[in-house]
Scaffold this active site. Structure first.
Site, PDB file in Angstrom:
ATOM      1  N   THR A 168     -12.656  35.046 -26.378  1.00 44.08           N
ATOM      2  CA  THR A 168     -11.531  34.405 -25.688  1.00 44.08           C
ATOM      3  C   THR A 168     -11.056  33.189 -26.474  1.00 44.08           C
ATOM      4  O   THR A 168     -11.824  32.253 -26.718  1.00 44.08           O
ATOM      5  CB  THR A 168     -11.951  34.015 -24.262  1.00 44.08           C
ATOM      6  OG1 THR A 168     -12.350  35.212 -23.593  1.00 44.08           O
ATOM      7  CG2 THR A 168     -10.804  33.358 -23.510  1.00 44.08           C
ATOM      8  N   TYR A 175     -10.347  27.837  -6.606  1.00 41.13           N
ATOM      9  CA  TYR A 175     -10.696  28.011  -8.024  1.00 41.13           C
ATOM     10  C   TYR A 175     -10.201  29.366  -8.533  1.00 41.13           C
ATOM     11  O   TYR A 175      -9.627  29.466  -9.623  1.00 41.13           O
ATOM     12  CB  TYR A 175     -12.207  27.886  -8.240  1.00 41.13           C
ATOM     13  CG  TYR A 175     -12.550  27.898  -9.711  1.00 41.13           C
ATOM     14  CD1 TYR A 175     -12.304  26.772 -10.496  1.00 41.13           C
ATOM     15  CD2 TYR A 175     -13.037  29.035 -10.328  1.00 41.13           C
ATOM     16  CE1 TYR A 175     -12.559  26.784 -11.862  1.00 41.13           C
ATOM     17  CE2 TYR A 175     -13.297  29.058 -11.688  1.00 41.13           C
ATOM     18  CZ  TYR A 175     -13.059  27.930 -12.451  1.00 41.13           C
ATOM     19  OH  TYR A 175     -13.298  27.945 -13.797  1.00 41.13           O
ATOM     20  N   TYR A 182     -17.438  32.923 -24.963  1.00 42.98           N
ATOM     21  CA  TYR A 182     -16.852  31.610 -25.151  1.00 42.98           C
ATOM     22  C   TYR A 182     -17.483  31.069 -26.409  1.00 42.98           C
ATOM     23  O   TYR A 182     -18.708  30.909 -26.480  1.00 42.98           O
ATOM     24  CB  TYR A 182     -17.072  30.713 -23.928  1.00 42.98           C
ATOM     25  CG  TYR A 182     -15.963  30.889 -22.931  1.00 42.98           C
ATOM     26  CD1 TYR A 182     -14.646  30.827 -23.353  1.00 42.98           C
ATOM     27  CD2 TYR A 182     -16.204  31.123 -21.590  1.00 42.98           C
ATOM     28  CE1 TYR A 182     -13.596  31.006 -22.463  1.00 42.98           C
ATOM     29  CE2 TYR A 182     -15.165  31.302 -20.688  1.00 42.98           C
ATOM     30  CZ  TYR A 182     -13.862  31.245 -21.142  1.00 42.98           C
ATOM     31  OH  TYR A 182     -12.839  31.425 -20.281  1.00 42.98           O
ATOM     32  N   HIS A 194      -4.404  34.460 -19.607  1.00 41.96           N
ATOM     33  CA  HIS A 194      -5.537  34.039 -18.775  1.00 41.96           C
ATOM     34  C   HIS A 194      -5.121  33.989 -17.301  1.00 41.96           C
ATOM     35  O   HIS A 194      -5.563  33.133 -16.534  1.00 41.96           O
ATOM     36  CB  HIS A 194      -6.024  32.662 -19.251  1.00 41.96           C
ATOM     37  CG  HIS A 194      -7.495  32.425 -19.095  1.00 41.96           C
ATOM     38  ND1 HIS A 194      -8.389  32.538 -20.122  1.00 41.96           N
ATOM     39  CD2 HIS A 194      -8.231  32.055 -18.021  1.00 41.96           C
ATOM     40  CE1 HIS A 194      -9.604  32.240 -19.698  1.00 41.96           C
ATOM     41  NE2 HIS A 194      -9.546  31.954 -18.416  1.00 41.96           N
TER      42      HIS A 194
HETATM   43  C1  LIG Z   1     -12.005  32.697 -11.449  1.00 41.83           C
HETATM   44  C2  LIG Z   1     -11.661  33.167 -12.813  1.00 41.83           C
HETATM   45  C3  LIG Z   1     -12.579  32.995 -13.850  1.00 41.83           C
HETATM   46  C4  LIG Z   1     -12.292  33.463 -15.110  1.00 41.83           C
HETATM   47  N1  LIG Z   1     -13.248  33.370 -16.079  1.00 41.83           N
HETATM   48  C5  LIG Z   1     -13.003  33.864 -17.304  1.00 41.83           C
HETATM   49  C6  LIG Z   1     -14.007  33.848 -18.292  1.00 41.83           C
HETATM   50  O1  LIG Z   1     -15.117  33.412 -18.053  1.00 41.83           O
HETATM   51  N2  LIG Z   1     -13.696  34.329 -19.515  1.00 41.83           N
HETATM   52  C7  LIG Z   1     -12.456  34.835 -19.825  1.00 41.83           C
HETATM   53  O2  LIG Z   1     -12.208  35.263 -20.945  1.00 41.83           O
HETATM   54  N3  LIG Z   1     -11.497  34.904 -18.875  1.00 41.83           N
HETATM   55  C8  LIG Z   1     -11.738  34.431 -17.637  1.00 41.83           C
HETATM   56  N4  LIG Z   1     -10.774  34.540 -16.677  1.00 41.83           N
HETATM   57  C9  LIG Z   1      -9.489  35.197 -17.008  1.00 41.83           C
HETATM   58  C10 LIG Z   1      -9.556  36.721 -16.776  1.00 41.83           C
HETATM   59  O3  LIG Z   1     -10.385  37.351 -17.708  1.00 41.83           O
HETATM   60  C11 LIG Z   1      -8.169  37.364 -16.900  1.00 41.83           C
HETATM   61  O4  LIG Z   1      -7.590  37.035 -18.151  1.00 41.83           O
HETATM   62  C12 LIG Z   1      -7.200  36.968 -15.802  1.00 41.83           C
HETATM   63  O5  LIG Z   1      -7.845  36.822 -14.560  1.00 41.83           O
HETATM   64  C13 LIG Z   1      -6.134  38.050 -15.704  1.00 41.83           C
HETATM   65  O6  LIG Z   1      -5.142  37.713 -14.812  1.00 41.83           O
HETATM   66  P1  LIG Z   1      -5.096  38.224 -13.295  1.00 41.83           P
HETATM   67  O7  LIG Z   1      -6.112  37.440 -12.550  1.00 41.83           O
HETATM   68  O8  LIG Z   1      -3.694  37.877 -12.911  1.00 41.83           O
HETATM   69  O9  LIG Z   1      -5.364  39.717 -13.267  1.00 41.83           O
HETATM   70  C14 LIG Z   1     -11.041  34.088 -15.392  1.00 41.83           C
HETATM   71  C15 LIG Z   1     -10.125  34.263 -14.353  1.00 41.83           C
HETATM   72  C16 LIG Z   1     -10.413  33.827 -13.077  1.00 41.83           C
HETATM   73  C17 LIG Z   1      -9.416  34.078 -11.985  1.00 41.83           C
HETATM   74  O1  LIG Z   2     -11.829  29.471 -14.981  1.00 37.45           O
HETATM   75  C1  LIG Z   2     -11.483  30.111 -15.967  1.00 37.45           C
HETATM   76  O2  LIG Z   2     -10.355  30.595 -16.081  1.00 37.45           O
HETATM   77  C2  LIG Z   2     -12.395  30.305 -17.049  1.00 37.45           C
HETATM   78  O3  LIG Z   2     -12.038  30.998 -17.943  1.00 37.45           O
HETATM   79  C3  LIG Z   2     -13.737  29.723 -17.117  1.00 37.45           C
HETATM   80  C4  LIG Z   2     -14.028  28.832 -18.142  1.00 37.45           C
HETATM   81  C5  LIG Z   2     -15.299  28.305 -18.226  1.00 37.45           C
HETATM   82  C6  LIG Z   2     -16.263  28.677 -17.333  1.00 37.45           C
HETATM   83  C7  LIG Z   2     -15.955  29.566 -16.305  1.00 37.45           C
HETATM   84  C8  LIG Z   2     -14.689  30.116 -16.216  1.00 37.45           C
END
Ligand SMILES: Cc1cc2nc3c(=O)[nH]c(=O)nc-3n(C[C@H](O)[C@H](O)[C@H](O)COP(=O)(O)O)c2cc1C
Ligand SMILES: O=C(O)C(=O)c1ccccc1
Length: 389
Positions: free
Chosen positions: A178, A46, A152, A284
């Site tokens: 986001t 994930y 969100y 993202h």
């Molecule tokens: C497991 C996971 C969950 C994430 N959940 C969110 C989230 O809840 N909200 C959000 O805005 N971005 C989320 N992101 C995106 C991160 O904020 C970020 O944009 C991204 O990880 C940056 O890229 P990098 O992993 O290459 O540094 C998530 C990323 C990952 C890997």
């Molecule tokens: O997995 C993700 O990238 C993410 O942004 C996310 C979206 C919803 C719930 C948890 C994480």
């Protein structure tokens, strides 16, 4: 706090005199492979996974690697100061921890451990709406350290209003909205394992503790948890939103608002026109649109379009101190770090996240010095060439 983050290297060498080596690698690009085998395949997939065939995540790295720094000599770099001003806040370095939901799949202390690590170094922590720990509990773990809240933007206006109120009451000062996730993308690694954290009850803590969310359920969460999860999946985001809807957030949040997931310069201009304070140039981490422009390729165009009107932040692909340097040279005021700190958390809890922050900032400090800079403000496009250019 170390006067020079780079002094961390001597700390490591000195520890080595007593036979102690770091618990995790100091090359942060190696953390991902370490999680394989040490953590469960569902969670590892994930976090490491991306949209489609992974082309955007690869492009993010390639776009940073393609840019090369041209170091300058004889510029007196004895005294250095990494601090920057972002959104009217003085930060100790151009770094924040990106919002990452569902962190309990990596470590039982989840967001609280990551937030404490950020707080210990004065780095802002951006709490995800989809955290596995409620807003109020993470805030309590952080003392009075700098905290931002990632929204969100829910289909349910009352849930949004309630989240904003809870975040404000818990001391969150900056709102990060986001835009690139109005739905989850096609993510083959999760599909092939049939693994999604929410279906294991992770990432819903803020919703399941929210009165406005409960108002939309026929039965209390504990009486019908499956229905509650489905309700969450239905309302956490809203593909129907358009630019004029931002007025609602502007009216309901009295601090800075930053839009995350902006890649097109025209969207950045629309953000400025809507009274926003900043953007995060981000795809993202390659998790949403396969085949998308690399974030580092989008950055200079966005910075040229709105750099004088908005705080331009950057994420997606940052792994090393020289990546931070390159992002600044391409027009960012600061970067958000994503997966590396999540791997640090999974491998060694709060200490693992602190290790990642210290390594990244030490390497960035040394890169600045070795390239002839005393601080972030003098880094610019003239410090880079493309490929051999
Ligand atoms: C497991 C996971 C969950 C994430 N959940 C969110 C989230 O809840 N909200 C959000 O805005 N971005 C989320 N992101 C995106 C991160 O904020 C970020 O944009 C991204 O990880 C940056 O890229 P990098 O992993 O290459 O540094 C998530 C990323 C990952 C890997
Ligand atoms: O997995 C993700 O990238 C993410 O942004 C996310 C979206 C919803 C719930 C948890 C994480």
């Amino acid at each position: 706090m170390a006067e020079h983050w780079g002094d961390f290297q001597y700390e490591i060498y000195l520890n080595g005199m007593t036979g102690a080596v770091p618990r995790l690698p100091t090359d942060l690009t190696r953390l991902e492979e370490l999680t394989e085998g040490r953590l469960e395949p569902g969670p590892v997939g994930y976090v490491a996974g991306s949209a489609g065939d992974g082309s955007t995540a690869r492009a993010n790295r390639a776009a940073l690697e393609r840019r090369r720094i041209v170091p300058r000599m004889l510029r007196d770099v004895r005294e250095r100061d990494l601090s920057v001003e972002v959104l009217g806040r003085a930060l100790p370095a151009p770094l924040a921890l990106a919002p990452v939901g569902v962190l309990s799949i990596m470590h039982p202390e989840a967001e609280s451990a990551a937030a404490r690590a950020a707080a210990a170094h004065g780095v802002p922590y951006i709490l995800s709406s989809a955290s596995s720990t409620p807003i109020e509990q993470v805030a309590e773990a952080m003392g009075d350290a700098e905290r931002w809240f990632q929204l969100y933007w829910s289909r349910d206006r009352e849930v949004t209003r309630s989240f904003l109120g809870r975040a404000r009451a818990s001391g969150f000062t900056v709102l990060v909205v986001t835009l690139d996730t109005p739905m989850l993308a096609w993510r083959p690694r999760d599909l092939d394992q049939a693994y999604l954290p929410f279906l294991h009850g992770v990432g819903t803590a803020n919703y399941f503790t929210d009165p406005a969310f409960a108002a939309g359920l026929a039965k209390p969460v504990h009486e019908d948890p499956n229905a509650a999860v489905l309700h969450f999946v239905n309302l956490f985001a809203d593909p129907g939103k358009t630019w004029p809807d931002l007025a609602f957030l502007r009216e309901n949040w009295d601090g800075p608002i930053v839009l995350k997931g902006v890649l097109h310069p025209d969207d950045a201009r629309l953000a400025a026109d809507a009274g926003m304070d900043g953007v995060v140039v981000s795809n993202h981490g390659g998790r949403q649109v396969a085949g998308s422009v690399a974030a580092a390729d989008a950055l200079p165009r966005v910075a040229r379009a709105v750099g004088d009107r908005l705080s331009v932040l950057f994420d997606s692909g940052v792994r090393t101190g020289d990546d931070v340097f390159k992002a600044l040279a391409l027009g960012a005021r600061a970067v958000l770090l994503g997966r590396p700190y999540v791997y640090g958390l999974g491998l060694d809890g709060q200490s693992g996240v602190e290790h990642v922050i210290r390594c990244l900032l030490a390497e960035f400090d040394l890169t600045l010095a070795l390239c002839g800079h005393r601080g972030p403000s003098t880094v610019g496009p003239e410090d880079l060439v493309e490929d051999g250019g």
